[in-house]
Design a protein around this motif. Structure first.
Motif, PDB file in Angstrom:
ATOM      1  N   ARG A   4       0.821  -1.202   0.000  1.00  0.00           N
ATOM      2  CA  ARG A   4       0.000   0.000   0.000  1.00  0.00           C
ATOM      3  C   ARG A   4       0.858   1.256   0.000  1.00  0.00           C
ATOM      4  NH1 ARG A   4      -4.785  -1.409   4.262  1.00  0.00           N
ATOM      5  NH2 ARG A   4      -5.682  -3.110   3.045  1.00  0.00           N
ATOM      6  N   THR A   5       1.908   1.267   0.745  1.00  0.00           N
ATOM      7  CA  THR A   5       2.809   2.424   0.786  1.00  0.00           C
ATOM      8  C   THR A   5       3.462   2.642  -0.582  1.00  0.00           C
ATOM      9  OG1 THR A   5       3.292   1.902   3.092  1.00  0.00           O
ATOM     10  CG2 THR A   5       4.758   3.445   2.005  1.00  0.00           C
ATOM     11  N   PHE A   6       3.866   1.576  -1.224  1.00  0.00           N
ATOM     12  CA  PHE A   6       4.470   1.676  -2.545  1.00  0.00           C
ATOM     13  C   PHE A   6       3.500   2.290  -3.536  1.00  0.00           C
ATOM     14  CE2 PHE A   6       4.867  -0.219  -6.775  1.00  0.00           C
ATOM     15  CZ  PHE A   6       6.089   0.295  -7.158  1.00  0.00           C
ATOM     16  N   TRP A   7       2.270   1.773  -3.571  1.00  0.00           N
ATOM     17  CA  TRP A   7       1.291   2.277  -4.531  1.00  0.00           C
ATOM     18  C   TRP A   7       0.849   3.697  -4.204  1.00  0.00           C
ATOM     19  CZ3 TRP A   7       1.357   0.421  -9.014  1.00  0.00           C
ATOM     20  CH2 TRP A   7       1.602  -0.920  -9.245  1.00  0.00           C
ATOM     21  N   GLY A  11       1.462   6.660  -6.880  1.00  0.00           N
ATOM     22  CA  GLY A  11       0.329   7.494  -7.297  1.00  0.00           C
ATOM     23  C   GLY A  11       0.596   8.972  -7.053  1.00  0.00           C
ATOM     24  N   ALA A  12       1.185   9.293  -5.900  1.00  0.00           N
ATOM     25  CA  ALA A  12       1.500  10.691  -5.592  1.00  0.00           C
ATOM     26  C   ALA A  12       2.535  11.223  -6.576  1.00  0.00           C
ATOM     27  CB  ALA A  12       2.003  10.808  -4.152  1.00  0.00           C
TER      28      ALA A  12
END
Length: 123
Positions: A4-7, A11-12
């Protein structure tokens, strides 16, 4: 959790990249930017046209020299220009004293006037 942190980070980063790209494109489409781009293109076109004209002039001079050599007109025996011509003012002797116009004033004016036939004198 790492997934989740990677995605979220991906995205940011994509959002920042897209926003920057869109803002740059919007700045390029403002009237001031379009006018500056048009001016730059016009200046470039002027430089290209000037270079073309210089190339044509060089080619003309080269071809003229070739033709002069072929025809034998390049060798001029007299290198200085001929003297400037001066024309004498001819007095009208047929005028009589009974004329209404005074011919003596006219001839005095014509004698004191300097005739210059140089067209570039005023420039």
């Amino acid at each position: 959790m790492f997934r989740r942190t990677f995605w979220f980070t991906a995205g940011a980063a994509a959002g920042v990249w897209a926003t920057t790209k869109v803002n740059r494109k919007l700045k390029q489409l403002t009237p001031e930017s379009l006018a500056a781009q048009a001016a730059n293109k016009a200046i470039e076109a002027g430089h290209r046209l000037k270079d073309f004209a210089l190339d044509v002039r060089d080619g003309m001079a080269e071809r003229e020299a070739e033709l002069g050599e072929a025809l034998g007109t390049n060798h001029h025996p007299d290198t200085e220009l001929p003297a400037q011509r001066r024309f004498a003012v001819i007095e009208n002797r047929s005028a009589t004293k009974t004329d209404k116009h005074d011919s003596t004033n006219k001839t005095k004016y014509l004698e004191n006037t300097r005739y210059s036939y140089d067209r570039n004198e005023d420039h």
